[in-house]
Motif scaffolding. Structure first.
Motif, PDB file in Angstrom:
ATOM      1  N   ALA A  59       7.291  13.365 -39.913  1.00 56.36           N
ATOM      2  CA  ALA A  59       6.963  14.558 -38.681  1.00 56.36           C
ATOM      3  C   ALA A  59       6.946  15.854 -39.140  1.00 56.36           C
ATOM      4  CB  ALA A  59       6.098  14.154 -37.082  1.00 56.36           C
ATOM      5  N   ARG A  60       6.239  16.626 -39.553  1.00 51.22           N
ATOM      6  CA  ARG A  60       6.536  18.009 -40.270  1.00 51.22           C
ATOM      7  C   ARG A  60       7.929  18.822 -39.497  1.00 51.22           C
ATOM      8  NH1 ARG A  60       5.910  20.592 -44.838  1.00 51.22           N
ATOM      9  NH2 ARG A  60       4.936  19.375 -45.299  1.00 51.22           N
ATOM     10  N   GLU A  61       7.303  18.631 -38.055  1.00 49.75           N
ATOM     11  CA  GLU A  61       8.367  19.505 -37.133  1.00 49.75           C
ATOM     12  C   GLU A  61      10.076  18.683 -36.813  1.00 49.75           C
ATOM     13  OE1 GLU A  61       5.862  16.243 -34.691  1.00 49.75           O
ATOM     14  OE2 GLU A  61       5.280  17.692 -36.074  1.00 49.75           O
ATOM     15  N   LYS A  62       9.710  17.361 -36.937  1.00 51.50           N
ATOM     16  CA  LYS A  62      11.634  16.629 -37.278  1.00 51.50           C
ATOM     17  C   LYS A  62      12.057  16.845 -38.941  1.00 51.50           C
ATOM     18  CE  LYS A  62      10.168  16.005 -32.925  1.00 51.50           C
ATOM     19  NZ  LYS A  62      10.950  15.710 -31.828  1.00 51.50           N
ATOM     20  N   ALA A  63      10.857  17.034 -39.438  1.00 47.14           N
ATOM     21  CA  ALA A  63      11.977  17.018 -40.948  1.00 47.14           C
ATOM     22  C   ALA A  63      12.812  17.925 -41.297  1.00 47.14           C
ATOM     23  CB  ALA A  63      10.561  17.124 -41.857  1.00 47.14           C
ATOM     24  N   GLU A  64      12.682  19.041 -41.514  1.00 43.80           N
ATOM     25  CA  GLU A  64      14.479  19.684 -41.081  1.00 43.80           C
ATOM     26  C   GLU A  64      15.202  18.952 -41.065  1.00 43.80           C
ATOM     27  OE1 GLU A  64      14.184  21.966 -43.412  1.00 43.80           O
ATOM     28  OE2 GLU A  64      12.599  21.583 -43.425  1.00 43.80           O
ATOM     29  N   ALA A  65      15.377  18.300 -39.676  1.00 43.37           N
ATOM     30  CA  ALA A  65      16.590  17.744 -38.741  1.00 43.37           C
ATOM     31  C   ALA A  65      16.891  16.122 -39.346  1.00 43.37           C
ATOM     32  CB  ALA A  65      16.203  17.127 -36.930  1.00 43.37           C
ATOM     33  N   LEU A  66      15.829  15.742 -39.868  1.00 43.06           N
ATOM     34  CA  LEU A  66      16.346  14.318 -41.103  1.00 43.06           C
ATOM     35  C   LEU A  66      16.912  14.843 -42.074  1.00 43.06           C
ATOM     36  CD1 LEU A  66      12.927  12.388 -40.486  1.00 43.06           C
ATOM     37  CD2 LEU A  66      15.477  11.684 -39.488  1.00 43.06           C
ATOM     38  N   LEU A  67      16.197  15.919 -42.514  1.00 42.52           N
ATOM     39  CA  LEU A  67      17.035  16.571 -43.856  1.00 42.52           C
ATOM     40  C   LEU A  67      18.393  17.162 -43.535  1.00 42.52           C
ATOM     41  CD1 LEU A  67      13.936  19.070 -45.486  1.00 42.52           C
ATOM     42  CD2 LEU A  67      15.465  17.158 -47.164  1.00 42.52           C
ATOM     43  N   ALA A  68      18.168  17.752 -42.486  1.00 43.56           N
ATOM     44  CA  ALA A  68      20.036  18.347 -42.035  1.00 43.56           C
ATOM     45  C   ALA A  68      20.805  17.532 -42.330  1.00 43.56           C
ATOM     46  CB  ALA A  68      20.161  18.924 -41.444  1.00 43.56           C
ATOM     47  N   SER A  69      20.763  16.014 -40.970  1.00 43.08           N
ATOM     48  CA  SER A  69      21.147  14.291 -41.668  1.00 43.08           C
ATOM     49  C   SER A  69      21.795  13.462 -42.888  1.00 43.08           C
ATOM     50  CB  SER A  69      20.550  13.754 -40.377  1.00 43.08           C
ATOM     51  OG  SER A  69      21.347  12.472 -40.310  1.00 43.08           O
ATOM     52  N   LEU A  70      20.315  13.866 -43.652  1.00 43.31           N
ATOM     53  CA  LEU A  70      20.741  13.307 -44.880  1.00 43.31           C
ATOM     54  C   LEU A  70      22.080  13.938 -46.128  1.00 43.31           C
ATOM     55  CD1 LEU A  70      16.630  12.230 -45.508  1.00 43.31           C
ATOM     56  CD2 LEU A  70      19.067  10.367 -44.918  1.00 43.31           C
ATOM     57  N   ALA A  71      21.648  15.388 -45.793  1.00 43.03           N
ATOM     58  CA  ALA A  71      22.037  16.215 -46.650  1.00 43.03           C
ATOM     59  C   ALA A  71      23.727  16.539 -46.048  1.00 43.03           C
ATOM     60  CB  ALA A  71      21.837  17.579 -46.734  1.00 43.03           C
ATOM     61  N   SER A  72      24.078  15.397 -45.377  1.00 41.93           N
ATOM     62  CA  SER A  72      25.673  15.685 -44.593  1.00 41.93           C
ATOM     63  C   SER A  72      26.021  14.402 -44.621  1.00 41.93           C
ATOM     64  CB  SER A  72      25.616  15.366 -42.897  1.00 41.93           C
ATOM     65  OG  SER A  72      24.935  14.398 -42.492  1.00 41.93           O
ATOM     66  N   GLY A  73      25.452  13.333 -45.101  1.00 45.64           N
ATOM     67  CA  GLY A  73      26.066  12.102 -46.160  1.00 45.64           C
ATOM     68  C   GLY A  73      25.844  11.766 -47.452  1.00 45.64           C
ATOM     69  N   SER A  74      24.770  12.709 -48.062  1.00 44.33           N
ATOM     70  CA  SER A  74      24.175  12.107 -49.671  1.00 44.33           C
ATOM     71  C   SER A  74      24.138  13.323 -50.505  1.00 44.33           C
ATOM     72  CB  SER A  74      22.940  11.450 -49.128  1.00 44.33           C
ATOM     73  OG  SER A  74      22.024  12.174 -48.884  1.00 44.33           O
ATOM     74  N   GLU A  75      24.172  13.628 -51.862  1.00 43.16           N
ATOM     75  CA  GLU A  75      23.679  14.803 -52.007  1.00 43.16           C
ATOM     76  C   GLU A  75      22.274  15.095 -52.072  1.00 43.16           C
ATOM     77  OE1 GLU A  75      23.434  15.061 -57.335  1.00 43.16           O
ATOM     78  OE2 GLU A  75      24.710  12.828 -56.522  1.00 43.16           O
ATOM     79  N   LYS A  76      22.044  15.917 -52.094  1.00 43.87           N
ATOM     80  CA  LYS A  76      20.565  16.605 -52.867  1.00 43.87           C
ATOM     81  C   LYS A  76      20.318  16.748 -53.508  1.00 43.87           C
ATOM     82  CE  LYS A  76      17.480  19.873 -50.300  1.00 43.87           C
ATOM     83  NZ  LYS A  76      16.901  20.533 -49.436  1.00 43.87           N
ATOM     84  N   THR A  77      19.351  16.301 -54.038  1.00 45.68           N
ATOM     85  CA  THR A  77      18.084  16.302 -55.710  1.00 45.68           C
ATOM     86  C   THR A  77      16.980  16.228 -55.629  1.00 45.68           C
ATOM     87  OG1 THR A  77      18.878  15.414 -57.792  1.00 45.68           O
ATOM     88  CG2 THR A  77      17.405  14.042 -56.147  1.00 45.68           C
ATOM     89  N   SER A  78      16.417  17.025 -57.001  1.00 46.59           N
ATOM     90  CA  SER A  78      15.102  17.481 -57.242  1.00 46.59           C
ATOM     91  C   SER A  78      14.347  16.089 -57.242  1.00 46.59           C
ATOM     92  CB  SER A  78      15.495  18.026 -58.190  1.00 46.59           C
ATOM     93  OG  SER A  78      14.940  17.005 -59.045  1.00 46.59           O
ATOM     94  N   SER A  79      12.964  15.972 -56.831  1.00 46.09           N
ATOM     95  CA  SER A  79      11.780  14.640 -57.258  1.00 46.09           C
ATOM     96  C   SER A  79      10.987  14.705 -58.543  1.00 46.09           C
ATOM     97  CB  SER A  79      10.569  15.741 -56.414  1.00 46.09           C
ATOM     98  OG  SER A  79      10.182  16.529 -57.235  1.00 46.09           O
ATOM     99  N   ASP A  80      12.400  14.883 -58.967  1.00 48.10           N
ATOM    100  CA  ASP A  80      12.499  14.787 -61.133  1.00 48.10           C
ATOM    101  C   ASP A  80      13.240  13.768 -61.049  1.00 48.10           C
ATOM    102  OD1 ASP A  80      10.930  16.713 -61.860  1.00 48.10           O
ATOM    103  OD2 ASP A  80      12.424  18.172 -62.340  1.00 48.10           O
ATOM    104  N   TYR A  81      14.020  13.209 -60.223  1.00 47.92           N
ATOM    105  CA  TYR A  81      15.226  11.921 -60.243  1.00 47.92           C
ATOM    106  C   TYR A  81      14.426  11.171 -59.561  1.00 47.92           C
ATOM    107  CZ  TYR A  81      19.671   9.716 -59.262  1.00 47.92           C
ATOM    108  OH  TYR A  81      20.231   8.469 -59.788  1.00 47.92           O
ATOM    109  N   TRP A  82      13.847  11.421 -58.725  1.00 46.80           N
ATOM    110  CA  TRP A  82      13.130  10.240 -57.613  1.00 46.80           C
ATOM    111  C   TRP A  82      11.469   9.620 -58.874  1.00 46.80           C
ATOM    112  CZ3 TRP A  82      14.267   8.086 -53.454  1.00 46.80           C
ATOM    113  CH2 TRP A  82      12.579   6.840 -53.198  1.00 46.80           C
TER     114      TRP A  82
END
Length: 308
Positions: free
Chosen positions: A146-169
């Motif tokens: 849900a868009r209003e929850k996405a930033e918190a999820l992104l922050a949680s993921l960023a703390s434990g994994s490398e952030k990359t671009s959609s090209d890698y996906w």
């Protein structure tokens, strides 16, 4: 590894006849799609040529179709023309959800920590009040937040994994042998050419849908002459979807087409390409011209069948 998948759109189908409507339009068996499961599939024109590929999943009684954002509007309009009096509605949900990809050996733990649930089986969908999580082939998960929850999820993921671009996906999709039809490749292939039948995206036992007669004839008469292959194109130049391929046996006539391409981790570009089976078996296929770079065929994670 985590990334935002901003290049994808989302259509929601709902209503008491949504399942039967989609079953009668798409190549996959929607009648067997239970809540909490997903499938790949295609939508064809009456000549059996693929207008779009997609990932379709069911959450409760709702169906979500994920496809390139560049095709979301025209495909939604095309499907909506056939709703007529059916008790089903199709809405653009792209603005209401944010799509996130998570991959790698610790992807499951990263998703569990961020969302709280992880599907245990490939193509299953786990849902919470804030997100849907789809397990994809390979160590990959997609979070539909849900868009209003996405930033918190992104922050949680960023703390434990490398952030990359959609090209890698996109590259991971290519390595998994999952084709994505784009505007430049619409109406060029029947589903089997894209290996949709090899990944559960084509049902040969369901009833009619647009192009069904051509798709069935291709299977039962054994007339399939082209399949999709994974390959690497050496060099710094970037192949593009729709680029033609050539081999000596076909002379100046193209023997294949690039479907998707992404920069490879070990150099060059990895591609999914629909190629004449005879040319692929000889291994002498070139990008853009007979004098162009030679494709190095690689192994897909599933078996590619030969013509009957």
């Amino acid at each position: 590894m985590s990334c935002e998948l901003a290049n994808l759109g989302l259509i929601r189908f709902f209503g008491t006849e949504a399942q039967s409507f989609l079953h009668n339009q798409l190549t996959c068996d929607v009648s067997e799609l239970a809540p909490g499961t997903s499938t790949y599939g295609g939508y064809c024109n009456p000549k059996g040529r693929v207008l779009t590929t997609f990932l379709l999943w069911r959450s409760g009684e709702d169906f979500f179709m994920q496809l390139p954002s560049s095709l979301r509007e025209p495909i939604q309009k095309q499907l909506s023309k056939y709703i007529l009096r059916a008790k089903v509605k199709a809405t653009d949900e792209s603005a209401n959800w944010k799509l996130l990809g998570v991959a790698g050996q610790d992807a499951a733990e990263q998703v569990r920590r961020a969302v709280g649930v992880v599907p245990s089986v490939v193509r299953d969908v786990a849902c919470t009040s804030e997100a849907m999580v789809i397990r994809l082939p390979g160590d990959r998960y997609e979070i539909v937040a849900a868009r209003e929850k996405a930033e918190a999820l992104l922050a949680s993921l960023a703390s434990g994994s490398e952030k990359t671009s959609s090209d890698y996906w996109d590259w991971l999709d290519i390595r998994a042998g999952i084709a994505t039809i784009l505007p430049s490749t619409q109406e060029q292939f029947v589903p089997q050419m894209l290996n949709l039948d090899l990944i559960g995206g084509v049902s040969l036992t369901k009833g009619c849908y647009p192009g069904q007669e051509i798709v069935a004839r291709m299977h039962y008469r054994g007339t399939l002459k082209q399949r999709m292959y994974l390959a690497n194109v050496p060099g710094a130049d970037s192949p593009k979807p729709g680029d033609k391929l050539y081999s000596p046996g076909f002379g100046e006539q193209a023997c294949g087409t690039i479907v998707n391409a992404a920069r490879a981790r070990d150099g060059g570009h990895d591609v999914l390409a629909v190629i004449q089976i005879a040319s692929a078996e000889k291994g002498d296929v070139h990008w853009r011209s007979l004098d162009g770079p030679t494709l190095k065929l690689l192994s897909l994670p599933y078996a590619v069948s030969s013509p009957e």
